[in-house]
Design an enzyme around this catalytic site. Structure first.
Site, short mmCIF file in Angstrom:
data_model
loop_
_atom_site.label_atom_id
_atom_site.label_comp_id
_atom_site.label_asym_id
_atom_site.label_seq_id
_atom_site.Cartn_x
_atom_site.Cartn_y
_atom_site.Cartn_z
N GLU A 162 -6.83 3.48 -5.87
CA GLU A 162 -8.09 3.67 -5.15
C GLU A 162 -8.87 4.73 -5.93
OE1 GLU A 162 -7.92 5.72 -1.41
OE2 GLU A 162 -9.77 4.80 -0.70
N ASP A 203 0.88 -1.17 0.00
CA ASP A 203 0.00 0.00 0.00
C ASP A 203 0.91 1.22 0.00
OD1 ASP A 203 -2.24 1.69 0.46
OD2 ASP A 203 -3.18 0.11 1.65
N HIS A 228 -10.97 -2.45 4.22
CA HIS A 228 -10.80 -1.85 5.54
C HIS A 228 -11.55 -0.52 5.69
CE1 HIS A 228 -8.17 0.27 2.91
NE2 HIS A 228 -7.89 1.15 3.85
N ASP A 229 -12.15 -0.03 4.61
CA ASP A 229 -12.91 1.22 4.67
C ASP A 229 -14.42 0.99 4.64
OD1 ASP A 229 -10.63 2.84 4.71
OD2 ASP A 229 -10.52 2.92 2.53
N ASP A 245 -2.85 4.65 -2.72
CA ASP A 245 -3.86 5.20 -1.82
C ASP A 245 -4.26 6.61 -2.25
OD1 ASP A 245 -5.27 5.10 0.85
OD2 ASP A 245 -3.99 6.85 1.20
C1 GLC Z 1 -7.75 5.74 1.79
C2 GLC Z 1 -7.60 4.56 2.71
C3 GLC Z 1 -8.16 4.94 4.05
C4 GLC Z 1 -7.37 6.09 4.60
C5 GLC Z 1 -7.34 7.25 3.60
C6 GLC Z 1 -6.27 8.23 3.97
O1 GLC Z 1 -9.09 6.06 1.57
O2 GLC Z 1 -8.18 3.42 2.16
O3 GLC Z 1 -8.15 3.86 4.95
O4 GLC Z 1 -7.93 6.52 5.81
O5 GLC Z 1 -7.05 6.84 2.28
O6 GLC Z 1 -4.99 7.74 3.65
#
Ligand code: GLC
Ligand code: CA
Length: 585
Positions: free
Chosen positions: A284, A126, A360-361, A228
């Site tokens: 993402e 990541d 995880h989100d 990310d």
């Molecule tokens: C992305 C991640 C999330 C994180 C955010 C800030 O959305 O998946 O878990 O809090 O970025 O890095």
């Protein structure tokens, strides 16, 4: 003021444009390992603790490599493990080339990676590209003086120019993305928490640092990166004033996905990714408008390989708090068919699709899209797994889904760890108790912590996750919902998941076969065919708890059942949450 659950969530509503794709012609298959891979997302804090401090770590993962291999997965997307003060569980990195102390050491990392290689499991790191931690040496330097050599690694607004144009922050207690920094009498930008200052990609030196970081991990032998929040790296740094009544579309434009984004990605490719063989990237991509997707994943453009969108997650309850009509997502099959079809057709001849239910989100898959009551938990978890593994897309399986882990549904604010939930709650409680209470109810279904509770390995104390105090409460159902019990039961979700993985691996039709949704108006059942080289299979999925009839003329033909989630074969009607894969003879 309208409360924003999160910036991302607001943005995620975009992208329901209809596009026509007249392309029918079959293109030769461009085979890639990452198209054929089943990717397992592993949340390291919650996977396995090896030293009793209550936090999962790299040695813990190494101890579980045989288990991971037994799942039939090909790669692991590991959430952040770099040095971090953990304001946002590793998404705030203070040293990109060091291991977070809770996770272990670089030697532990090397050992883990070697163990994965031995088992033919690839590792996807990541990479947090949009922001660092405020404890990163770059930021510590940058705030020393306006002419510090690291100053331009971040975005600043000098206070003598007045207050900066409003930008919302996702994790800030006041939703304000500009934070005053007294030492240099300036504001710095942070789309996420105050401890996550945004990096300035306009600075070529910063970009070079990022490529060096990628090189560091690639030289160690990782196989790719999950980027990310990547659309936010390219912003309009003239900081135009946003209209008060901005649309979601405008929102994206003001916040990121600026035209420069393509230059950065192409440069990243040229300078670093193309120097290594078969490196995989997944962005993402929740905020990328659907009609812009090919600008990123069209292979001829040499940017990224894939991205993931959140459209399925969005129609199953997410963001409902903002529209004030929250209910647990059920029966959104029609919307899902439309989304699946639209994305599948878009990537028919170029690019490549991905699919996931949870990460995880998001909250837990079986609780959100299936049914986690004792009666239907196993059936619906298997049904959902069947969907993921039969799409023309790279499936992402989130750890714990293979045993049907469920939402924990915390009752009180104090139980939450996630800064997102805590911040929104803290804002609401200042407005009214009723609003705060309503939000807590909403978070029982949607909070990110639902999917972050520790992995349930067995029925002993703390589910075999730790001998100490777990960093986040373990779901009480661990006494029955755990890996050990699943391993013993030949009809378990886990054993079904392993069987399915094997079927997908052995039959390229599941990876490359053409997908066609049949029965598109049925609101309960998702039925589709996959077809490759004259072979045809049908997938039938009942998304409801009732027995349902289906009208698919194809079923009149002779079929052979490959797999199903009931002990007896499928016959005419689909039983509650029944999933079945048939070959048309
Ligand atoms: C992305 C991640 C999330 C994180 C955010 C800030 O959305 O998946 O878990 O809090 O970025 O890095
Ligand atoms: Ca530990």
């Amino acid at each position: 003021m309208k409360t924003r659950t999160s910036l991302l969530l607001v943005l995620l509503l975009i992208g329901y444009t209809n596009t026509t794709n007249a392309q029918k012609k079959e293109t030769p298959i461009d085979k890639k390992w990452w198209k054929e891979a089943i990717i397992y997302q592993l949340y390291p804090r919650s996977f396995q603790d090896s030293n009793g401090d209550g936090v999962g770590d790299l040695k813990g993962i190494t101890q579980r490599l045989d288990y991971l291999q037994s799942l039939g997965i090909d790669a692991i997307w590991l959430n952040p493990i770099c040095a971090s003060p953990n304001d946002d569980n590793g998404y705030d990195i203070s040293d990109y080339k060091a291991i977070m102390k809770e996770m272990g050491t670089m030697a532990d990392f090397d050992e883990m990676l070697a163990g994965m290689k031995k088992r033919n499991i690839k590792l996807i790191m990541d990479l947090v590209v949009n922001h660092s931690s405020d404890e990163h040496q770059w930021f510590i330097e940058a705030k020393k003086s306006r002419d510090n050599q690291y100053r331009n690694y971040y975005h600043w607004w000098p206070a003598e120019k007045g207050t900066p144009p409003k930008r919302f922050s996702i994790f800030d207690e006041n939703s304000d993305a500009w934070r005053y920094e007294p030492n240099t009498n300036s504001y710095y930008l942070h789309y996420f928490s105050r401890k996550q200052p945004d990096l300035n990609w306009e600075n070529p030196q910063l970009r070079q640092e990022m490529y060096d970081i990628m090189k560091f991990w690639l030289d160690k032998g990782v196989s790719g990166f999950r980027l990310d929040a990547f659309p936010f790296i390219a912003k309009d740094t003239n900081w135009p004033v946003m209209p008060a009544d901005f649309t979601n579309e405008q929102f994206v434009r003001y916040y990121g996905a600026d035209a420069k984004l393509h230059n950065y990605l192409r440069e990243m490719n040229e300078v670093i990714l193309s120097k290594y063989k078969d490196v995989y990237t997944v962005g993402e991509g929740g905020v990328i408008p659907f009609q812009k997707v090919m600008d990123f994943v069209d292979e001829d453009r040499k940017e990224i390989n894939t991205l993931y969108h959140d459209e399925i997650a969005n129609i199953w309850g997410r963001d409902a708090y903002d529209v004030g009509a929250y209910q647990v997502g059920r029966n959104n099959v029609l919307g899902m068919k439309e989304i699946v079809n639209k994305w599948d057709k878009k990537m028919e001849s170029k690019g490549w699709n991905t699919v996931y239910f949870t990460n995880h989100d998001q909250s837990r898959a079986v609780s959100r899209y299936g049914n986690d009551s004792p009666e239907f938990r196993e059936k619906s978890a298997k049904m959902l797994y069947t969907f993921l593994l039969t799409q023309r897309a790279t499936p992402y399986i989130y750890n714990g889904d293979e045993i049907g882990m469920t939402n924990i549904r915390f009752k009180t604010a104090a139980e939450y760890n996630d800064l997102q939930t805590r911040n929104v709650y803290n804002q609401l409680i200042k407005i009214s108790d009723a609003k705060a209470a309503e939000y807590l109810l909403n978070q029982q279904e949607l909070s990110r912590d639902n999917s972050r509770t520790p992995m349930q390995w067995n029925g002993t104390k703390n589910a075999g996750f730790t001998t100490g105090n777990p960093w986040l409460t373990i779901n009480k159902n661990y006494t029955t919902v755990n890996v050990e019990a699943n391993t013993k039961d030949k009809n378990s979700i886990l054993n079904y998941a392993k069987k399915l993985a094997k079927i997908r691996k052995e039959n390229p039709i599941f990876v490359y076969g053409k997908l066609e949704i049949i029965d598109p108006t049925n609101p309960d059942v998702f039925t589709y065919t996959r077809e490759l080289n004259g072979k045809k299979i049908i997938v039938l999925l009942n998304f409801t708890s009732k027995t349902t009839s289906i009208s698919a003329p194809l079923l009149a033909q002779k079929t052979t059942q490959w797999i199903g989630n009931y002990p007896t074969p499928f016959q005419k009607e689909l039983r509650p949450y029944e999933a079945v894969i048939l070959e048309v003879n």
